[in-house]
Design an enzyme around this catalytic site. Sequence first.
Site, short mmCIF file in Angstrom:
data_model
loop_
_atom_site.label_atom_id
_atom_site.label_comp_id
_atom_site.label_asym_id
_atom_site.label_seq_id
_atom_site.Cartn_x
_atom_site.Cartn_y
_atom_site.Cartn_z
N GLU A 53 6.42 31.90 24.13
CA GLU A 53 5.19 32.33 23.48
C GLU A 53 4.85 33.76 23.89
O GLU A 53 5.22 34.22 24.97
CB GLU A 53 4.05 31.38 23.91
CG GLU A 53 2.71 31.73 23.27
CD GLU A 53 1.66 30.61 23.40
OE1 GLU A 53 1.92 29.63 24.12
OE2 GLU A 53 0.59 30.75 22.77
N ASN A 200 -0.10 24.76 14.94
CA ASN A 200 0.05 24.29 16.32
C ASN A 200 -1.32 23.84 16.83
O ASN A 200 -2.32 24.53 16.61
CB ASN A 200 0.56 25.44 17.21
CG ASN A 200 0.40 25.12 18.69
OD1 ASN A 200 1.14 24.31 19.24
ND2 ASN A 200 -0.57 25.75 19.35
N GLU A 201 -1.35 22.72 17.50
CA GLU A 201 -2.60 22.19 18.05
C GLU A 201 -3.76 22.43 17.08
O GLU A 201 -4.77 23.04 17.41
CB GLU A 201 -2.88 22.79 19.44
CG GLU A 201 -1.81 22.38 20.45
CD GLU A 201 -2.17 22.59 21.92
OE1 GLU A 201 -3.17 23.25 22.23
OE2 GLU A 201 -1.43 22.06 22.77
N TYR A 267 1.26 17.49 28.96
CA TYR A 267 1.47 18.27 30.18
C TYR A 267 1.24 17.41 31.41
O TYR A 267 0.35 16.54 31.41
CB TYR A 267 0.51 19.47 30.21
CG TYR A 267 0.96 20.61 29.31
CD1 TYR A 267 1.93 21.50 29.72
CD2 TYR A 267 0.41 20.78 28.04
CE1 TYR A 267 2.36 22.53 28.91
CE2 TYR A 267 0.83 21.82 27.21
CZ TYR A 267 1.80 22.69 27.65
OH TYR A 267 2.24 23.72 26.84
N GLU A 323 5.76 20.70 23.39
CA GLU A 323 5.23 21.33 24.62
C GLU A 323 5.13 20.25 25.68
O GLU A 323 4.50 19.20 25.46
CB GLU A 323 3.85 21.94 24.38
CG GLU A 323 3.91 23.22 23.56
CD GLU A 323 2.56 23.92 23.42
OE1 GLU A 323 1.72 23.79 24.33
OE2 GLU A 323 2.36 24.57 22.39
N GLN A 372 7.25 26.96 29.77
CA GLN A 372 7.91 27.81 28.80
C GLN A 372 9.14 28.46 29.44
O GLN A 372 9.33 28.36 30.64
CB GLN A 372 6.95 28.87 28.28
CG GLN A 372 5.73 28.25 27.59
CD GLN A 372 4.88 29.27 26.80
OE1 GLN A 372 5.27 30.41 26.62
NE2 GLN A 372 3.72 28.82 26.34
O1 AHR Z 1 1.83 26.49 26.58
C1 AHR Z 1 0.57 27.07 26.72
C2 AHR Z 1 -0.42 26.60 25.67
O2 AHR Z 1 -0.68 25.24 25.83
C3 AHR Z 1 0.02 26.72 24.23
O3 AHR Z 1 -0.19 27.98 23.72
C4 AHR Z 1 -0.84 25.73 23.54
O4 AHR Z 1 -0.26 25.21 22.37
C5 AHR Z 1 -1.10 24.67 24.60
O5 AHR Z 1 -2.43 24.35 24.68
#
Ligand code: AHR
Length: 519
Positions: A53, A200-201, A267, A323, A372
């Site tokens: 990103e 995205n999101e 996450y 992600e 990432q």
């Molecule tokens: O990976 C960091 C961020 O986490 C991304 O930009 C977003 O899609 C997510 O909230």
Amino acid sequence: MIRMKNIVKGMFVTGLMTLTSLPASSQQETTIKIYPQEGKNVISKNIYGQFAEHLGTCIYGGIWVGENSDIPNTNGYRNDVLQALKELKVPVLRWPGGCFADEYHWMDGIGPKEKRPKMVNNNWGGTIEDNSFGTHEFLNLCEILGCEPYISGNVGSGTVEELAKWVEYMTSDGDSPMANLRRKNGREKPWHVKFLGVGNESWGCGGSMRPEYYADLYRRYATYCRNYDGNQLFKIASGASDYDYKWTEVLMKNVGHRMHGLSLHYYTVTGWKGSKGAATKFTDDDFYWTMGKCLEIEEVLKKHIAIMDKYDKQKKIGLMVDEWGTWWDEEPGTVKGHLYQQNTLRDAFVAALTLNVFHKYTDRVKMTNIAQIVNVLQSMILTKGDKMVLTPTYYVFKMYQVHQDATYLPLELTCEKRTVRDNRIVPMVSASASRDASGRIHVSLANVDLEKEQTVHLSLENVPVKSVSGEILTATDIQAYNSFDKPDVVKPQSFKGVKVKNGVLTVKLPAKSIVTLEI
Ligand code: AHR
């Protein structure tokens, strides 16, 4: 009777983990039975996907330094990072975000660099970007790395026209306005672009939408993203975060087979408010909690998959975990909003355990992208000026390469468990096995126990074992990491702790170690 036994295995073995409490000692016994004859699903290599990103120094400084930099580079890409990524065999790379994608206007990143407008990266620290890394720079990078590009399109603040034209620019070979603009900018032939994310999101930074509204928007945007000149797009809808099963339900119901993939973000993080904990300073209790949290992805996957199965029995729509990874406090002294974090042996365990789970659901999970690739969150690589270091997570991805496009082999695992904070139950051993195209079997094992060695009795039904070799990733301390001064603290070594007798392997798995065996 035999048939019955097989059915039972088929039903339970892929998901079965028998947990037994064993008496405390400095050694533990673990049994693993692998069933090579029952392997049928291929672990898509795209499960080993990456994410880059425009965030902090992921692109600028991490991958791209520009042609005029003193840092050794090839056409602007830093040589050390290029080499490390080539060795990693990255199958697919997602770009330009993340949250950044929904504020990115691709036309600002094409044409002569000196004419490209600057922009403010509103999501990530308000950093000023000069757009010197754009569509050409990204797609050329994918060609150099030999990976599939995964373009994340702007739905939040862009238009249907803008996204439709981007697809035309990248993939049309005709005498069309966008193809001609691309030619004018120096690229005659279109690139091959398969994966396209439509937003995205979209429930959050990508537009704060309700799932019903986004579902309609997806249908509209996707209609105009055309397949030009033999290029077949694989369109991915913006999916849920973690436990938001309603989002998946509405998308499956209202979009269905108009999408080829549906994304999911998960996450390993202690909570979104306040401190997430330091990347390099944590207690044993924190470590075990982290293992429990990362393994919880299995429950989350199962629930999203159950919803998908209801609407798509033939499993045509892929679940794309585009992600995932650890999210700690930013390193002290780094720019706020740049999400720069160190990476310890604990992160390596999160990678290994999560990949083992992904393998298990490979019939539905068709791509994942760890967040990432460089300098952001759970990265493969860290850079500082002209220095580069490979993280423990990089080495897990390297050791696990052998599973890319190999056949997943069901297994049965019996090991000690531990109940940790928040009543999470953590098995002390995690394992995954696969068979590659040339018939070699690879088994990855992780001993999560911080103190005790595991004696693993490993059998492979009806497979004569001729030779075994292996690699191990461990360190004297779970908080160990590779720094710019000491880059080789956590690095794979050759593993000698296996004995074979009567077809059964006995593996002495040291405390806090990750091993991959080749059989
Ligand atoms: O990976 C960091 C961020 O986490 C991304 O930009 C977003 O899609 C997510 O909230």
